[in-house]
Write a protein that holds these residues in place. Structure first.
Motif, PDB file in Angstrom:
ATOM      1  N   GLY A   9      32.142  -8.573  20.385  1.00  0.00           N
ATOM      2  CA  GLY A   9      33.594  -9.239  20.203  1.00  0.00           C
ATOM      3  C   GLY A   9      34.434  -9.248  18.844  1.00  0.00           C
ATOM      4  N   GLY A  12      35.691  -4.866  15.777  1.00  0.00           N
ATOM      5  CA  GLY A  12      36.745  -3.765  15.371  1.00  0.00           C
ATOM      6  C   GLY A  12      36.336  -2.487  16.334  1.00  0.00           C
ATOM      7  N   THR A  15      39.965  -1.092  16.879  1.00  0.00           N
ATOM      8  CA  THR A  15      40.557  -0.351  15.941  1.00  0.00           C
ATOM      9  C   THR A  15      39.883   0.909  15.391  1.00  0.00           C
ATOM     10  N   ASP A  37      37.856  -1.929  28.136  1.00  0.00           N
ATOM     11  CA  ASP A  37      37.599  -3.758  27.886  1.00  0.00           C
ATOM     12  C   ASP A  37      38.509  -3.955  28.911  1.00  0.00           C
ATOM     13  N   ASN A 195      32.196  -2.049   9.865  1.00  0.00           N
ATOM     14  CA  ASN A 195      33.530  -2.390   9.710  1.00  0.00           C
ATOM     15  C   ASN A 195      33.523  -3.735   8.986  1.00  0.00           C
ATOM     16  N   LYS A 196      34.780  -3.794   8.329  1.00  0.00           N
ATOM     17  CA  LYS A 196      35.079  -5.094   7.560  1.00  0.00           C
ATOM     18  C   LYS A 196      34.195  -5.212   6.308  1.00  0.00           C
ATOM     19  N   ILE A 220      33.832   1.475   7.202  1.00  0.00           N
ATOM     20  CA  ILE A 220      35.347   1.176   7.291  1.00  0.00           C
ATOM     21  C   ILE A 220      35.422  -0.301   6.311  1.00  0.00           C
ATOM     22  N   ILE A 226      44.988  -3.141   8.135  1.00  0.00           N
ATOM     23  CA  ILE A 226      44.620  -2.888   9.325  1.00  0.00           C
ATOM     24  C   ILE A 226      45.079  -4.485  10.240  1.00  0.00           C
ATOM     25  N   ILE A 227      44.858  -5.474   9.449  1.00  0.00           N
ATOM     26  CA  ILE A 227      45.555  -6.884  10.291  1.00  0.00           C
ATOM     27  C   ILE A 227      47.176  -6.659  10.227  1.00  0.00           C
ATOM     28  N   ASP A 230      47.853  -4.616  13.195  1.00  0.00           N
ATOM     29  CA  ASP A 230      47.760  -5.463  14.479  1.00  0.00           C
ATOM     30  C   ASP A 230      49.117  -6.445  14.280  1.00  0.00           C
TER      31      ASP A 230
HETATM   32  N1  LIG Z   1      38.382  -3.292   8.667  1.00  0.00           N
HETATM   33  C1  LIG Z   1      39.171  -4.236   9.053  1.00  0.00           C
HETATM   34  N2  LIG Z   1      39.676  -5.076   8.197  1.00  0.00           N
HETATM   35  C2  LIG Z   1      40.341  -6.096   8.479  1.00  0.00           C
HETATM   36  N3  LIG Z   1      40.576  -6.582   9.716  1.00  0.00           N
HETATM   37  C3  LIG Z   1      40.243  -5.815  10.603  1.00  0.00           C
HETATM   38  C4  LIG Z   1      39.392  -4.555  10.402  1.00  0.00           C
HETATM   39  N4  LIG Z   1      39.043  -4.156  11.475  1.00  0.00           N
HETATM   40  C5  LIG Z   1      39.507  -4.799  12.580  1.00  0.00           C
HETATM   41  N5  LIG Z   1      40.430  -5.968  11.914  1.00  0.00           N
HETATM   42  C6  LIG Z   1      41.008  -7.271  12.696  1.00  0.00           C
HETATM   43  O1  LIG Z   1      39.963  -7.696  13.433  1.00  0.00           O
HETATM   44  C7  LIG Z   1      40.415  -7.953  14.778  1.00  0.00           C
HETATM   45  C8  LIG Z   1      39.559  -7.438  15.738  1.00  0.00           C
HETATM   46  O2  LIG Z   1      39.697  -6.160  15.890  1.00  0.00           O
HETATM   47  P1  LIG Z   1      39.651  -5.174  16.863  1.00  0.00           P
HETATM   48  O3  LIG Z   1      40.634  -5.758  18.133  1.00  0.00           O
HETATM   49  O4  LIG Z   1      39.697  -3.812  16.678  1.00  0.00           O
HETATM   50  O5  LIG Z   1      38.081  -5.717  17.454  1.00  0.00           O
HETATM   51  P2  LIG Z   1      37.614  -5.581  18.732  1.00  0.00           P
HETATM   52  O6  LIG Z   1      35.911  -5.484  18.716  1.00  0.00           O
HETATM   53  O7  LIG Z   1      38.044  -4.278  19.995  1.00  0.00           O
HETATM   54  O8  LIG Z   1      37.629  -6.858  19.417  1.00  0.00           O
HETATM   55  P3  LIG Z   1      37.541  -7.400  21.088  1.00  0.00           P
HETATM   56  O9  LIG Z   1      36.088  -7.504  21.212  1.00  0.00           O
HETATM   57  O10 LIG Z   1      38.569  -8.635  21.216  1.00  0.00           O
HETATM   58  O11 LIG Z   1      37.836  -6.217  21.931  1.00  0.00           O
HETATM   59  C9  LIG Z   1      42.015  -7.564  14.815  1.00  0.00           C
HETATM   60  O12 LIG Z   1      42.797  -8.484  14.386  1.00  0.00           O
HETATM   61  C10 LIG Z   1      41.812  -6.365  13.662  1.00  0.00           C
HETATM   62  O13 LIG Z   1      43.339  -6.261  13.156  1.00  0.00           O
END
Ligand SMILES: Nc1ncnc2c1ncn2[C@@H]1O[C@H](COP(=O)(O)OP(=O)(O)OP(=O)(O)O)[C@@H](O)[C@H]1O
Ligand SMILES: [Mg+2]
Length: 257
Positions: A9, A12, A15, A37, A195-196, A220, A226-227, A230
């Motif tokens: 969870g 990313g 994203t 999801d 990611n991140k 990535i 990206i934030i 969102d």
């Molecule tokens: N590379 C990044 N840099 C900064 N923030 C990021 C990055 N990738 C994702 N985020 C932020 O992290 C949060 C979670 O990202 P995302 O919704 O894509 O994850 P997810 O794995 O799909 O989450 P979930 O398990 O809730 O479905 C979001 O607020 C998104 O903007």
């Protein structure tokens, strides 16, 4: 090309899935993106407006459709229902389109007891099997960390099983857990996207823990844009060149495999 994206969870998945869908759509025409999801938010990561997404009813909540196709009522256990309902027309009827990406939202299967053996589950499983096996489109599925939507039948047709991780032990341990579930379903090649990422040390951490167990497709960066995307409810693809370039590079890696 059929790609399933999973991971812990918040790492990313959405994203990455949404951005990759846009990259592939730009390159090769229509892409079908499946939001599998329960907490569906792939739409905004692709660039759909909230209004457009709000109009879409998740397939799992379409009581009439489920009744019609399976012969049973939603949430009804123990009754008779078809395990192979008709599903091939569902993407045509229910998907919405933006920038050549067609989006289908599956919704939540209410789990009953140990595992769900219910009509909506039969419909969704058949739909996913159908999409993987028969549809010719480029397909991207944004999944949850659990991969119960997948069956042995459908995984044979997954070209790329990608697990998203961030620099840290927890998401990497989840990746190993998902890998073993996927292996049980017969998926052989499992890939990782980091990611991140803030530094080379972050990449090294991921590489050292993943080792030879999975292949790393690329990274990535941690990216405030990206934030911001969102927060604004827009696609990262539309507001940031860097994430576009990084995901395009991952796409090139995929194509070169
Ligand atoms: N590379 C990044 N840099 C900064 N923030 C990021 C990055 N990738 C994702 N985020 C932020 O992290 C949060 C979670 O990202 P995302 O919704 O894509 O994850 P997810 O794995 O799909 O989450 P979930 O398990 O809730 O479905 C979001 O607020 C998104 O903007
Ligand atoms: Mg998500």
């Amino acid at each position: 090309m059929k790609i399933a994206v999973s991971g812990k969870g918040g790492v990313g998945k959405t994203t990455f899935s949404g951005t990759l869908a846009r990259v592939l759509a730009k390159e090769s025409g229509t892409v079908l993106a499946i939001d599998a999801d329960p907490d569906a938010n792939l739409g905004s990561a692709i660039g759909f407006s909230q209004e457009a997404v709000d109009k879409v009813k998740p397939v799992a909540t379409m009581m009439e459709l489920i009744e019609e196709r399976t012969g049973a009522k939603k949430g009804e256990y123990g009754g008779m229902f078809s395990l192979t309902p008709k599903v091939d027309d569902i993407p045509e009827i229910y998907a919405i389109t933006h920038e050549n990406v067609r989006l289908l939202i599956l919704g939540t299967i209410q789990q009953g007891g140990s595992g769900c053996f219910c009509p909506e589950s039969a419909l969704l499983k058949n739909l996913i099997n159908h999409l993987f096996i028969r549809q010719q489109d480029t397909l991207i599925v944004d999944m949850e960390a659990g991969i119960e939507h997948l069956t042995r039948g459908s995984t044979a047709y997954v070209d790329m099983f990608i697990i998203t991780v961030e620099p840290g032990q927890r998401s990497i341990q989840t990746a190993f857990h998902i890998k073993s579930l996927a292996n049980e379903l017969g998926v052989k090649e499992i890939y990782v996207v980091g990611n991140k990422i803030n530094s080379d040390a972050d990449k090294e951490l991921i590489e050292s823990v993943i080792g030879d167990e999975m292949k790393i497709l690329g990274y990535i960066s941690y990216n405030p844009k990206i934030i911001e995307a969102d927060m604004k409810g827009v696609a990262p693809y539309d507001i940031d060149e860097k994430v576009r370039a990084e995901v395009s590079a991952i796409n090139e890696k995929i194509k070169a495999l």
